[in-house]
Design a protein around this motif. Structure first.
Motif, short mmCIF file in Angstrom:
data_model
loop_
_atom_site.label_atom_id
_atom_site.label_comp_id
_atom_site.label_asym_id
_atom_site.label_seq_id
_atom_site.Cartn_x
_atom_site.Cartn_y
_atom_site.Cartn_z
N VAL A 47 0.87 -1.18 0.00
CA VAL A 47 0.00 0.00 0.00
C VAL A 47 0.90 1.22 0.00
CG1 VAL A 47 -1.87 1.22 1.18
CG2 VAL A 47 -1.70 -1.27 1.37
N GLY A 48 0.81 2.03 -1.04
CA GLY A 48 1.69 3.19 -1.14
C GLY A 48 0.93 4.46 -1.41
N TRP A 49 1.37 5.52 -0.76
CA TRP A 49 0.78 6.85 -0.97
C TRP A 49 1.80 7.76 -1.64
CZ3 TRP A 49 1.94 11.10 2.81
CH2 TRP A 49 1.32 12.31 2.44
N SER A 99 5.15 -4.59 -10.16
CA SER A 99 5.43 -4.92 -11.55
C SER A 99 6.62 -5.87 -11.67
CB SER A 99 5.69 -3.64 -12.35
OG SER A 99 5.88 -3.90 -13.71
N ARG A 100 7.62 -5.66 -10.83
CA ARG A 100 8.84 -6.47 -10.90
C ARG A 100 8.71 -7.80 -10.16
NH1 ARG A 100 13.51 -1.92 -9.47
NH2 ARG A 100 12.61 -0.22 -10.73
N ASN A 101 7.76 -7.91 -9.26
CA ASN A 101 7.67 -9.08 -8.38
C ASN A 101 6.27 -9.69 -8.37
OD1 ASN A 101 10.42 -8.99 -6.76
ND2 ASN A 101 9.64 -6.88 -6.80
N PRO A 102 5.77 -10.13 -9.52
CA PRO A 102 4.40 -10.66 -9.55
C PRO A 102 4.21 -11.90 -8.68
CG PRO A 102 5.58 -11.15 -11.59
CD PRO A 102 6.43 -10.17 -10.83
N GLU A 103 5.28 -12.66 -8.47
CA GLU A 103 5.17 -13.87 -7.65
C GLU A 103 5.18 -13.55 -6.16
OE1 GLU A 103 9.32 -12.75 -7.61
OE2 GLU A 103 7.82 -12.82 -9.21
N ARG A 104 5.60 -12.34 -5.80
CA ARG A 104 5.70 -11.95 -4.39
C ARG A 104 4.64 -10.94 -3.99
NH1 ARG A 104 11.09 -9.83 -2.62
NH2 ARG A 104 10.21 -10.43 -0.60
N ALA A 105 4.06 -10.28 -4.98
CA ALA A 105 3.06 -9.25 -4.69
C ALA A 105 1.67 -9.87 -4.68
CB ALA A 105 3.14 -8.14 -5.74
N LEU A 106 1.03 -9.82 -3.53
CA LEU A 106 -0.36 -10.26 -3.43
C LEU A 106 -1.25 -9.31 -4.22
CD1 LEU A 106 -1.97 -11.27 -0.05
CD2 LEU A 106 -3.22 -9.88 -1.67
N GLY A 107 -0.84 -8.05 -4.25
CA GLY A 107 -1.54 -7.01 -4.97
C GLY A 107 -1.06 -5.67 -4.45
N ALA A 108 -1.68 -4.59 -4.91
CA ALA A 108 -1.24 -3.26 -4.49
C ALA A 108 -2.43 -2.32 -4.40
CB ALA A 108 -0.21 -2.71 -5.46
N VAL A 109 -2.34 -1.41 -3.43
CA VAL A 109 -3.26 -0.29 -3.33
C VAL A 109 -2.42 0.98 -3.47
CG1 VAL A 109 -4.84 0.99 -1.84
CG2 VAL A 109 -4.92 -1.52 -1.89
N LEU A 110 -2.74 1.78 -4.47
CA LEU A 110 -1.96 2.98 -4.78
C LEU A 110 -2.82 4.20 -4.47
CD1 LEU A 110 -0.45 1.76 -8.18
CD2 LEU A 110 0.40 1.39 -5.84
N VAL A 111 -2.35 5.00 -3.52
CA VAL A 111 -3.14 6.11 -2.99
C VAL A 111 -2.62 7.43 -3.57
CG1 VAL A 111 -3.94 7.27 -0.90
CG2 VAL A 111 -3.51 4.80 -0.87
N ARG A 170 -5.59 -1.56 -7.01
CA ARG A 170 -6.69 -0.62 -6.84
C ARG A 170 -6.15 0.75 -6.46
NH1 ARG A 170 -8.36 -4.01 -9.32
NH2 ARG A 170 -10.25 -5.29 -9.06
N TYR A 171 -6.64 1.77 -7.13
CA TYR A 171 -6.28 3.15 -6.84
C TYR A 171 -7.33 3.79 -5.93
CZ TYR A 171 -2.54 3.81 -10.34
OH TYR A 171 -1.36 3.75 -11.05
N VAL A 172 -6.87 4.61 -5.01
CA VAL A 172 -7.74 5.52 -4.28
C VAL A 172 -7.26 6.92 -4.65
CG1 VAL A 172 -8.60 6.29 -2.04
CG2 VAL A 172 -8.09 3.86 -2.42
N PRO A 202 -6.60 -4.58 -17.38
CA PRO A 202 -7.79 -4.93 -16.60
C PRO A 202 -7.49 -5.27 -15.14
CG PRO A 202 -7.18 -6.75 -18.05
CD PRO A 202 -6.31 -5.58 -18.43
N ASN A 203 -6.22 -5.50 -14.81
CA ASN A 203 -5.86 -5.77 -13.42
C ASN A 203 -5.91 -4.50 -12.56
OD1 ASN A 203 -5.05 -8.63 -13.71
ND2 ASN A 203 -3.43 -7.77 -15.00
N ILE A 204 -5.94 -3.34 -13.21
CA ILE A 204 -5.88 -2.07 -12.50
C ILE A 204 -7.22 -1.36 -12.59
CG2 ILE A 204 -4.71 0.16 -12.36
CD1 ILE A 204 -2.26 -1.14 -13.63
N GLN A 205 -7.79 -1.01 -11.44
CA GLN A 205 -9.06 -0.30 -11.39
C GLN A 205 -9.01 0.78 -10.32
OE1 GLN A 205 -12.44 -2.94 -10.98
NE2 GLN A 205 -11.56 -4.46 -12.37
N VAL A 206 -9.93 1.71 -10.41
CA VAL A 206 -10.10 2.72 -9.36
C VAL A 206 -11.10 2.20 -8.36
CG1 VAL A 206 -10.85 5.07 -8.84
CG2 VAL A 206 -9.55 4.61 -10.93
N SER A 207 -10.67 2.08 -7.11
CA SER A 207 -11.56 1.63 -6.05
C SER A 207 -12.42 2.77 -5.53
CB SER A 207 -10.73 1.05 -4.89
OG SER A 207 -11.56 0.66 -3.82
N ALA A 208 -11.84 3.98 -5.41
CA ALA A 208 -12.61 5.11 -4.90
C ALA A 208 -11.98 6.42 -5.34
CB ALA A 208 -12.68 5.05 -3.37
N ARG A 209 -12.84 7.40 -5.57
CA ARG A 209 -12.42 8.79 -5.74
C ARG A 209 -13.01 9.56 -4.58
NH1 ARG A 209 -10.36 9.67 -10.94
NH2 ARG A 209 -10.80 7.96 -12.41
#
Length: 279
Positions: free
Chosen positions: A104-106, A118-130, A203-205, A234-241
């Motif tokens: 989770v990064g802001w 992007s570099r670690n698909p086998e280690r990243a469960l996923g990401a939230v980008l704020v 998911r982006y916030v 399609p793996n990237i979506q906006v969760s909330a604005r």
């Protein structure tokens, strides 16, 4: 479920993690929950995440840390580059025995998180980008000069804030160089392919309004670049604005960030279950 949660601890651990020529102040709540590593804003500290962590609660394993020369205790370094920041994610996870995590990064941390996922698909469960990791050509020569002037003007009071941890133990020039490097890395030709390469749920916030140093609708224009990202991947979506501006989003809209974390974690569980069912 295939997620690895190795070496989870039963109680909170706080200490220093050596990396390269420095050491980072790290806090790990431990426990068997999904590991979530929080990546701070460029000159922010791990304390900014306290509301998000409280909202998610004790069912997660929260890992926070202060970047090089940030906070009260992380040590200075000869290397404040973006690549060092990405390497430090691996160093912290390795030190805490975590093989796979949700990042989770802001702001600056969102760009770090995007690169790491992007570099670690086998280690990243996923990401939230704020409110960060927008591929936009906002840095030109005039903006670069604005950044240098802004940090030079701040130079007189930075020494007063450093002992409190509210300002990094970096010179004004070092901070300006870091900010300019971020601008170069955020260009469409640089960040666009990084985002297009991501294969895990993201998911982006997204905040509204201005950020520190921006003018007029500059920040809103930068955010429009996200439309192309979500159209291509399609793996990237906006969760909330949300209504909060860039600087207040962690303070005021922490429920939306926590909900995005839950959303990403649920997608990973669903993917793991689907894979099992197909075997």
């Amino acid at each position: 479920m295939t997620m690895n949660r190795t070496s989870s601890t039963s109680s909170t651990w706080t200490g220093m993690v050596p990396v390269d020529d420095t050491a980072l102040a790290v806090t790990d709540t431990g426990g068997p929950g999904i590991p979530v590593v929080y990546l701070n804003g460029q000159f922010a500290t791990q304390g900014y995440w306290r509301r998000v962590i409280a909202e998610l609660g004790t069912g997660w394993r929260h890992i926070t840390y202060d970047e090089r020369a940030r906070g009260r205790t992380s040590k200075r370094s000869a290397d404040y580059s973006f690549e060092a920041a990405v390497r430090d994610v691996d160093a912290v996870l390795s030190a805490r025995g975590v093989d796979r995590a949700l990042v989770v990064g802001w702001s600056y941390g969102a760009v770090v998180g995007a690169h790491w996922a992007s570099r670690n698909p086998e280690r990243a469960l996923g990401a939230v980008l704020v409110d960060g990791a927008f591929p936009s050509d906002w840095l030109d020569e005039a903006m670069e000069q604005r950044i240098r002037k802004l940090f030079r003007r701040m130079n007189w009071f930075l020494p007063l804030l450093r002992p409190t941890g509210l300002a990094p133990r970096m010179t004004a020039d070092q901070q300006a160089i870091s900010n300019i490097e971020l601008g170069r890395l955020s260009r469409e030709r640089e960040l666009g392919p990084v985002l297009d390469n991501i294969t895990v749920p993201v998911r982006y916030v997204v905040a509204s309004g201005t950020s520190f140093g921006s003018k007029g609708d500059e920040q809103e224009q930068i955010r429009t670049s996200l439309d192309g990202v979500t159209a291509r991947n399609p793996n990237i979506q906006v969760s909330a604005r949300v209504a909060s501006n860039h600087g207040a989003i962690l303070k005021k809209d922490f429920p939306a960030i926590a909900e995005a974390v839950r959303e990403v974690a649920a997608l990973d569980r669903g993917g793991a279950e689907d894979t099992t069912n197909r075997r």
